[in-house]
Design a protein around this motif. Sequence first.
Motif, PDB file in Angstrom:
ATOM      1  N   LEU A   1       0.861  -1.174   0.000  1.00 32.18           N
ATOM      2  CA  LEU A   1       0.000   0.000   0.000  1.00 32.18           C
ATOM      3  C   LEU A   1       0.899   1.225   0.000  1.00 32.18           C
ATOM      4  CD1 LEU A   1      -2.655   1.648   0.481  1.00 32.18           C
ATOM      5  CD2 LEU A   1      -2.274   1.270   2.943  1.00 32.18           C
ATOM      6  N   LYS A   2       0.662   2.124  -0.957  1.00 37.74           N
ATOM      7  CA  LYS A   2       1.400   3.383  -0.995  1.00 37.74           C
ATOM      8  C   LYS A   2       0.403   4.536  -0.884  1.00 37.74           C
ATOM      9  CE  LYS A   2       3.546   2.554  -4.900  1.00 37.74           C
ATOM     10  NZ  LYS A   2       4.459   2.722  -6.051  1.00 37.74           N
ATOM     11  N   PHE A   3       0.748   5.530  -0.090  1.00 40.30           N
ATOM     12  CA  PHE A   3      -0.137   6.681   0.020  1.00 40.30           C
ATOM     13  C   PHE A   3       0.665   7.956   0.210  1.00 40.30           C
ATOM     14  CE2 PHE A   3       0.031   4.434   4.079  1.00 40.30           C
ATOM     15  CZ  PHE A   3       0.317   5.410   5.022  1.00 40.30           C
ATOM     16  N   ALA A   4       0.042   9.068  -0.207  1.00 40.96           N
ATOM     17  CA  ALA A   4       0.720  10.366  -0.185  1.00 40.96           C
ATOM     18  C   ALA A   4      -0.325  11.473  -0.231  1.00 40.96           C
ATOM     19  CB  ALA A   4       1.663  10.499  -1.389  1.00 40.96           C
ATOM     20  N   PRO A   5       0.006  12.652   0.300  1.00 40.76           N
ATOM     21  CA  PRO A   5      -0.924  13.775   0.207  1.00 40.76           C
ATOM     22  C   PRO A   5      -0.907  14.389  -1.189  1.00 40.76           C
ATOM     23  CG  PRO A   5       1.093  14.458   1.301  1.00 40.76           C
ATOM     24  CD  PRO A   5       1.226  12.985   1.068  1.00 40.76           C
ATOM     25  N   LEU A   6      -2.048  14.893  -1.606  1.00 36.82           N
ATOM     26  CA  LEU A   6      -2.160  15.617  -2.864  1.00 36.82           C
ATOM     27  C   LEU A   6      -2.099  17.108  -2.560  1.00 36.82           C
ATOM     28  CD1 LEU A   6      -2.748  15.767  -5.910  1.00 36.82           C
ATOM     29  CD2 LEU A   6      -5.196  15.652  -5.348  1.00 36.82           C
ATOM     30  N   HIS A   7      -1.106  17.789  -3.104  1.00 38.59           N
ATOM     31  CA  HIS A   7      -0.946  19.211  -2.854  1.00 38.59           C
ATOM     32  C   HIS A   7      -1.917  20.030  -3.704  1.00 38.59           C
ATOM     33  CE1 HIS A   7       3.463  18.352  -1.491  1.00 38.59           C
ATOM     34  NE2 HIS A   7       2.578  18.099  -0.548  1.00 38.59           N
ATOM     35  N   ALA A   8      -2.132  21.265  -3.299  1.00 37.94           N
ATOM     36  CA  ALA A   8      -3.074  22.143  -3.991  1.00 37.94           C
ATOM     37  C   ALA A   8      -2.672  22.390  -5.440  1.00 37.94           C
ATOM     38  CB  ALA A   8      -3.189  23.468  -3.236  1.00 37.94           C
ATOM     39  N   ASP A   9      -1.365  22.349  -5.733  1.00 36.23           N
ATOM     40  CA  ASP A   9      -0.899  22.582  -7.098  1.00 36.23           C
ATOM     41  C   ASP A   9      -0.913  21.320  -7.953  1.00 36.23           C
ATOM     42  OD1 ASP A   9       1.186  21.106  -6.072  1.00 36.23           O
ATOM     43  OD2 ASP A   9       2.731  22.635  -6.387  1.00 36.23           O
ATOM     44  N   GLY A  10      -1.451  20.224  -7.425  1.00 35.80           N
ATOM     45  CA  GLY A  10      -1.512  18.970  -8.161  1.00 35.80           C
ATOM     46  C   GLY A  10      -0.335  18.052  -7.939  1.00 35.80           C
ATOM     47  N   GLY A  11       0.673  18.514  -7.203  1.00 33.59           N
ATOM     48  CA  GLY A  11       1.833  17.692  -6.916  1.00 33.59           C
ATOM     49  C   GLY A  11       1.553  16.680  -5.818  1.00 33.59           C
ATOM     50  N   ILE A  12       2.454  15.720  -5.698  1.00 27.30           N
ATOM     51  CA  ILE A  12       2.317  14.649  -4.714  1.00 27.30           C
ATOM     52  C   ILE A  12       3.377  14.808  -3.646  1.00 27.30           C
ATOM     53  CG2 ILE A  12       2.447  12.134  -4.391  1.00 27.30           C
ATOM     54  CD1 ILE A  12       1.555  11.879  -7.313  1.00 27.30           C
ATOM     55  N   GLY A  13       2.958  14.670  -2.395  1.00 22.36           N
ATOM     56  CA  GLY A  13       3.889  14.786  -1.277  1.00 22.36           C
ATOM     57  C   GLY A  13       4.667  13.504  -1.039  1.00 22.36           C
ATOM     58  N   GLU A  14       5.299  13.427   0.105  1.00 25.81           N
ATOM     59  CA  GLU A  14       6.127  12.267   0.437  1.00 25.81           C
ATOM     60  C   GLU A  14       5.284  10.998   0.461  1.00 25.81           C
ATOM     61  OE1 GLU A  14       9.084  10.679   4.023  1.00 25.81           O
ATOM     62  OE2 GLU A  14       8.175  12.677   4.136  1.00 25.81           O
ATOM     63  N   VAL A  15       5.793   9.963  -0.190  1.00 23.97           N
ATOM     64  CA  VAL A  15       5.073   8.695  -0.310  1.00 23.97           C
ATOM     65  C   VAL A  15       5.441   7.769   0.841  1.00 23.97           C
ATOM     66  CG1 VAL A  15       4.688   6.661  -1.759  1.00 23.97           C
ATOM     67  CG2 VAL A  15       5.006   8.916  -2.824  1.00 23.97           C
ATOM     68  N   VAL A  16       4.420   7.183   1.465  1.00 18.55           N
ATOM     69  CA  VAL A  16       4.593   6.181   2.519  1.00 18.55           C
ATOM     70  C   VAL A  16       4.235   4.825   1.930  1.00 18.55           C
ATOM     71  CG1 VAL A  16       3.862   5.419   4.809  1.00 18.55           C
ATOM     72  CG2 VAL A  16       3.986   7.874   4.278  1.00 18.55           C
ATOM     73  N   ALA A  17       5.045   3.807   2.193  1.00 20.04           N
ATOM     74  CA  ALA A  17       4.791   2.459   1.683  1.00 20.04           C
ATOM     75  C   ALA A  17       4.638   1.487   2.846  1.00 20.04           C
ATOM     76  CB  ALA A  17       5.919   2.011   0.768  1.00 20.04           C
ATOM     77  N   VAL A  18       3.616   0.639   2.761  1.00 21.80           N
ATOM     78  CA  VAL A  18       3.332  -0.364   3.785  1.00 21.80           C
ATOM     79  C   VAL A  18       3.186  -1.718   3.094  1.00 21.80           C
ATOM     80  CG1 VAL A  18       1.673  -1.154   5.511  1.00 21.80           C
ATOM     81  CG2 VAL A  18       2.183   1.293   5.296  1.00 21.80           C
ATOM     82  N   ASP A  19       3.889  -2.717   3.565  1.00 26.17           N
ATOM     83  CA  ASP A  19       3.780  -4.057   2.988  1.00 26.17           C
ATOM     84  C   ASP A  19       2.497  -4.747   3.441  1.00 26.17           C
ATOM     85  OD1 ASP A  19       6.241  -3.824   1.722  1.00 26.17           O
ATOM     86  OD2 ASP A  19       7.338  -4.687   3.417  1.00 26.17           O
ATOM     87  N   HIS A  20       2.038  -5.681   2.617  1.00 25.41           N
ATOM     88  CA  HIS A  20       0.948  -6.565   3.043  1.00 25.41           C
ATOM     89  C   HIS A  20       1.146  -7.930   2.391  1.00 25.41           C
ATOM     90  CE1 HIS A  20      -1.419  -6.726  -0.699  1.00 25.41           C
ATOM     91  NE2 HIS A  20      -1.184  -5.438  -0.857  1.00 25.41           N
ATOM     92  N   ASP A  21       0.481  -8.937   2.943  1.00 20.71           N
ATOM     93  CA  ASP A  21       0.628 -10.300   2.440  1.00 20.71           C
ATOM     94  C   ASP A  21      -0.615 -10.788   1.706  1.00 20.71           C
ATOM     95  OD1 ASP A  21      -1.181 -10.669   4.478  1.00 20.71           O
ATOM     96  OD2 ASP A  21       0.111 -12.001   5.678  1.00 20.71           O
ATOM     97  N   GLY A  22      -1.497  -9.866   1.363  1.00 24.01           N
ATOM     98  CA  GLY A  22      -2.728 -10.222   0.688  1.00 24.01           C
ATOM     99  C   GLY A  22      -3.896 -10.431   1.636  1.00 24.01           C
ATOM    100  N   ALA A  23      -3.579 -10.712   2.894  1.00 20.80           N
ATOM    101  CA  ALA A  23      -4.629 -10.920   3.900  1.00 20.80           C
ATOM    102  C   ALA A  23      -4.646  -9.825   4.953  1.00 20.80           C
ATOM    103  CB  ALA A  23      -4.455 -12.278   4.568  1.00 20.80           C
TER     104      ALA A  23
END
Length: 247
Positions: free
Chosen positions: A13-35
Amino acid sequence: MRTWLFDLGNSRLKFAPLHADGGIGEVVAVDHDGAGFAAGWEQRMPDRFDAASLASVAAPALRVVLIEALAARCGRLSVACTLARCDGVAIAYADPRRLGVDRFLALLAAHARGPGPSLVVGVGTALTIDLLDGSGRHHGGRIAPSPALMREALHARAAQLPADGGSYAEFAAETRDALASGCEGAALALLERSREAARAMLGVAPRLLLHGGGAAALAGRLDGAEPAPTLVLEGLAHWARMEREPV
């Protein structure tokens, strides 16, 4: 409005904030095993925000877990889906629903990067290749096992073959190196063949955009390859903008 983007893939899972100018902030990544997600994953998410946009190719049960966590934190949630036409991109599939939303969003982002054709390559659990011409027309693509999945499959059938490790060489003199070289080499050969076929079809060589967890291992061995680690999130940012400002 504070909007966050969430890309739920087959292994992360990757997530990041969307800035007002359309840019993407720092990306956080979290592993998962499907369950389930890795321990502490909810603590890495923002406590409160206004809206979320989600793209998911993971198992439905895991997607539900994430949606429930998002619903507790924000007031508006949109889930991206593949459309036949969107933001200047026309999908080749007769049934757009059969094209993974991650591939669709990567194509949106590639088109938004500027003129000229693109060969869009995702290197995750699978190796995906999609050709997009300069007008935004999708010409279809390929799906194959990624080098990591090739290694896992070999290990599953022959436990004496290690599932990871080794270094690439044109002709390896050790089993781990031979496995790394063979599996990465298979992916490289498919990419080079696809690039040549695209050049023959379009009359010009496409730029080569690589994203996904396994992209870095291949990019250095492909002339002109452009690492694009946030490509799916970039496409999701376009989706979020269109949700706010429908045309």
